[in-house]
Design a protein around this motif. Structure first.
Motif, PDB file in Angstrom:
ATOM      1  N   ARG A 135       0.859  -1.175   0.000  1.00 47.55           N
ATOM      2  CA  ARG A 135       0.000   0.000   0.000  1.00 47.55           C
ATOM      3  C   ARG A 135       0.894   1.223   0.000  1.00 47.55           C
ATOM      4  N   GLY A 136       0.294   2.389  -0.164  1.00 49.56           N
ATOM      5  CA  GLY A 136       1.073   3.618  -0.138  1.00 49.56           C
ATOM      6  C   GLY A 136       1.746   3.796   1.202  1.00 49.56           C
ATOM      7  N   LEU A 137       2.986   4.232   1.166  1.00 47.92           N
ATOM      8  CA  LEU A 137       3.762   4.402   2.400  1.00 47.92           C
ATOM      9  C   LEU A 137       3.835   5.874   2.792  1.00 47.92           C
ATOM     10  N   LEU A 138       3.897   6.104   4.093  1.00 50.27           N
ATOM     11  CA  LEU A 138       4.217   7.430   4.620  1.00 50.27           C
ATOM     12  C   LEU A 138       5.709   7.405   4.967  1.00 50.27           C
ATOM     13  N   GLU A 165      -2.960  18.649  13.817  1.00 52.70           N
ATOM     14  CA  GLU A 165      -3.827  18.737  12.643  1.00 52.70           C
ATOM     15  C   GLU A 165      -3.227  17.970  11.452  1.00 52.70           C
ATOM     16  N   ILE A 166      -1.940  18.094  11.291  1.00 50.44           N
ATOM     17  CA  ILE A 166      -1.266  17.435  10.153  1.00 50.44           C
ATOM     18  C   ILE A 166      -1.318  15.916  10.319  1.00 50.44           C
ATOM     19  N   VAL A 167      -1.029  15.439  11.550  1.00 47.94           N
ATOM     20  CA  VAL A 167      -1.028  13.999  11.803  1.00 47.94           C
ATOM     21  C   VAL A 167      -2.438  13.429  11.653  1.00 47.94           C
ATOM     22  N   ASP A 168      -3.451  14.161  12.134  1.00 51.50           N
ATOM     23  CA  ASP A 168      -4.837  13.694  11.986  1.00 51.50           C
ATOM     24  C   ASP A 168      -5.202  13.504  10.525  1.00 51.50           C
ATOM     25  N   GLU A 213       5.474  12.695  16.800  1.00 55.34           N
ATOM     26  CA  GLU A 213       4.131  12.248  16.400  1.00 55.34           C
ATOM     27  C   GLU A 213       4.127  11.778  14.940  1.00 55.34           C
ATOM     28  N   LEU A 214       4.921  12.441  14.109  1.00 57.93           N
ATOM     29  CA  LEU A 214       4.984  12.080  12.693  1.00 57.93           C
ATOM     30  C   LEU A 214       5.775  10.782  12.511  1.00 57.93           C
TER      31      LEU A 214
END
Lengths: 201, 201
Positions: B31-34, B147-150, B171-172
């Motif tokens: 799947r797409g990776l972060l 907000e970015i992580v959500d 968190e990232l």
């Protein structure tokens, strides 16, 4: 943040900018760099390809020689072969040494790749030469490190040379101008992911 | 090496190849990776551009958004602007925060860039989205990390997202699938060299 905080921040940033300008004024040397990307983390080769893109953006001429990717289909190979005017892209290896399972063939392939590498580095047509995964070949003593280091010591200083691959030899690190160690913090392999197109190859 | 050494080496490589094949068979997820590139070393952005090249080689569509390069001339910008069919390339920032010296302007620029980033990530046209130097903006709390992580938690899993920049927030890193830390082993700055075209920008 309040108005006052903003003003304080802006004043601090002004001092940072001044300090940076002073620091940059002291950096006056300019010549081709010997760059090494090593370590177990992901990104050593892709970072070299990214520098190739940057160099092209400045009108520089780039040569890339891949030592061990062999006959594999990779994204970079597909891209550079489909855009042959961008860079000189050559693949010399026959695969990783565990694919060939033939030491004599590995040595012959590495020797041919090194002769080609020297020609690229000496060729005034190129401003940036990337020797992808050369470190692997040196780690396995498939090529003698002393010979490679001797040649690189006397290389033309008008161009950058970037060598990638894990387990870079200390003799090479000693000679290099710029060394980045790629550390693996988290790898999707460990969570059961396959190697992903565009990311790993 | 003697004939016998060669044979021993070849047999060992055969076992390595078998072990690798077994290991690879266990890696079935896709799947797409972060992806996060962080750390003080050189190569975080260029490695992302290299993955863009790999992705293009597989026919994937790539979007790159630069958060803090501002109006600077860079090699990657020259290249991608000269080849607009290759990737969607946009530069949103106005420079590093010590260049603008204006916190309110930084926040507005970062907000606009993040809105654009979300649109890119949600756009089914793109298979790979690179948010270059977003970590810098998060480190300075110019955008709120929560907000970015959500948003990233709920991102479409059909594409890769790569975020670069030093000092990535914990968190990232927690959410990411692939994290590489770029360690500076040797940097030409320290020897008095200027930033070099093609290498640093």
């Amino acid at each position: 943040m309040s108005e006052e905080d903003f003003a304080r921040h802006n004043a601090r940033m002004k001092r940072v900018a001044e300090a940076r300008a002073k620091m940059q004024a002291r950096r006056t040397l300019e010549r081709g760099l010997l760059i090494v990307h090593t370590g177990p983390g992901k990104g050593k080769s892709s970072s070299a390809f990214g520098m190739a893109i940057r160099s092209l953006g400045w009108g520089m001429k780039v040569a890339i020689l891949q030592y061990v990717k062999g006959k594999w289909e990779t994204g970079e190979r597909n891209f550079f072969e489909a855009n042959p005017d961008l860079v000189t892209f050559e693949v010399m290896g026959e695969g990783f040494t565990w694919d060939t399972q033939d030491r004599a063939r590995d040595i012959a392939a590495a020797r041919a790749a090194w002769e080609r590498s020297k020609a690229m580095i000496l060729d005034p047509a190129f401003d940036f030469v990337i020797l992808d995964e050369l470190n692997i070949v040196l780690r396995d003593d498939t090529l003698p490190i002393a010979e490679i280091v001797d040649f690189l010591k006397d290389r033309p200083l008008t161009k950058h040379v970037c060598i990638t691959g894990r387990n870079a030899k200390p003799e090479l690190l000693e000679l290099a101008d710029l060394v980045t160690e790629f550390e693996e913090v988290k790898h999707p392999y460990r969570a059961g992911f396959k190697a992903q197109k565009g990311v790993e190859y």
